[in-house]
Design a protein around this motif. Structure first.
Motif, mmCIF file in Angstrom:
data_model
loop_
_atom_site.group_PDB
_atom_site.id
_atom_site.type_symbol
_atom_site.label_atom_id
_atom_site.label_comp_id
_atom_site.label_asym_id
_atom_site.label_seq_id
_atom_site.Cartn_x
_atom_site.Cartn_y
_atom_site.Cartn_z
ATOM 1 N N GLY A 9 67.591 -105.591 -63.445
ATOM 2 C CA GLY A 9 67.934 -104.544 -64.398
ATOM 3 C C GLY A 9 66.739 -103.841 -65.011
ATOM 4 N N ALA A 10 65.513 -104.345 -64.745
ATOM 5 C CA ALA A 10 64.320 -103.700 -65.285
ATOM 6 C C ALA A 10 64.127 -102.337 -64.620
ATOM 7 C CB ALA A 10 63.094 -104.580 -65.041
ATOM 8 N N LYS A 11 63.506 -101.443 -65.317
ATOM 9 C CA LYS A 11 63.239 -100.090 -64.804
ATOM 10 C C LYS A 11 61.953 -100.115 -63.973
ATOM 11 C CE LYS A 11 66.809 -98.373 -66.769
ATOM 12 N NZ LYS A 11 67.989 -98.228 -65.984
ATOM 13 N N ASP A 12 62.033 -100.720 -62.809
ATOM 14 C CA ASP A 12 60.900 -100.855 -61.896
ATOM 15 C C ASP A 12 60.498 -99.465 -61.382
ATOM 16 O OD1 ASP A 12 59.159 -101.363 -59.789
ATOM 17 O OD2 ASP A 12 60.374 -102.960 -58.926
ATOM 18 N N PRO A 13 59.276 -99.002 -61.662
ATOM 19 C CA PRO A 13 58.887 -97.652 -61.263
ATOM 20 C C PRO A 13 58.844 -97.431 -59.745
ATOM 21 C CG PRO A 13 57.008 -98.853 -62.151
ATOM 22 C CD PRO A 13 58.231 -99.712 -62.369
ATOM 23 N N ARG A 14 58.832 -98.494 -58.963
ATOM 24 C CA ARG A 14 58.883 -98.337 -57.505
ATOM 25 C C ARG A 14 60.276 -97.948 -57.041
ATOM 26 N NH1 ARG A 14 57.057 -104.120 -55.934
ATOM 27 N NH2 ARG A 14 58.650 -104.415 -57.488
ATOM 28 N N LEU A 15 61.278 -98.222 -57.888
ATOM 29 C CA LEU A 15 62.673 -98.009 -57.508
ATOM 30 C C LEU A 15 63.379 -96.947 -58.334
ATOM 31 C CD1 LEU A 15 63.552 -101.770 -57.118
ATOM 32 C CD2 LEU A 15 63.315 -100.120 -55.281
ATOM 33 N N VAL A 16 63.122 -96.928 -59.631
ATOM 34 C CA VAL A 16 63.764 -95.966 -60.520
ATOM 35 C C VAL A 16 62.913 -94.704 -60.534
ATOM 36 C CG1 VAL A 16 64.525 -95.513 -62.871
ATOM 37 C CG2 VAL A 16 64.760 -97.810 -61.905
#
Length: 185
Positions: A45-52
């Protein structure tokens, strides 16, 4: 959506994120080989910058890669380090394990070239990859990229330094693989 022969590049959907996280970024070996920073676990659920995707970041464009027949997610692609002054950028891609070895990588690179050269008006595209990444080297060279050098022992990967190969393609050397890329939805 940008369409190639077998794949389409579209914006990231929320339901792509858990698949990409599980099959690409939670894989320590894959992440260690494809990222410039060490692998670390990401809290669900973290806002991973590689994905979001951050749509305000003008220097980075992220796509989800889908099969044209059926729309199944097959990976992720990026145009990153976009420099509008020098009109250059870098290409990156990652395919889900079950989708590797099917020619998708070559098609993704072709569509990213079209996006970079035609849509963005860039002059140069560049790829850096580990010297043992035969699939990426093949995909790049099939699209006209030229090996420009080797960065010796430049990547720390799972306890050892590895060489990286630097490949470049200039717009005037680019030959589209299949004519025009379809931009329609």
């Amino acid at each position: 959506m940008l369409k190639g022969k077998t794949v389409g590049l579209r914006g990231r959907h929320e339901d792509d994120i858990p698949i990409l996280r599980a099959e690409l970024y939670d894989d320590v070996v894959y992440s260690s080989r494809s990222e410039s920073r060490p692998w670390r676990p990401i809290t669900p659920g973290a806002k991973d910058p590689r994905l979001v995707v951050d749509d305000t970041d003008q220097g980075h464009v992220t796509f989800s890669v889908v099969e044209l027949t059926g729309g199944t997610l097959v990976g992720s692609a990026t145009l990153w380090g976009i420099d509008n002054h020098h009109r250059s950028a870098h290409i990156g891609l990652g395919l889900l394990p079950s989708c590797r070895g099917k020619g998708y990588g070559t098609d993704v690179v072709a569509v990213l070239c079209h996006y970079g050269f035609v849509v963005r008006g860039l002059q140069r595209l560049q790829i850096e990859t580990l010297s043992d990444n035969a699939a990426m080297l093949r995909s790049a060279e099939r699209n006209g990229f030229v090996r420009e050098g080797v960065l010796r022992s430049s990547a720390w990967v799972l306890g050892e330094f590895m060489d990286e190969v630097l490949l470049g393609l200039l717009v005037h050397d680019w030959k589209p693989r299949y004519g025009r890329v379809d931009h329609r939805r």
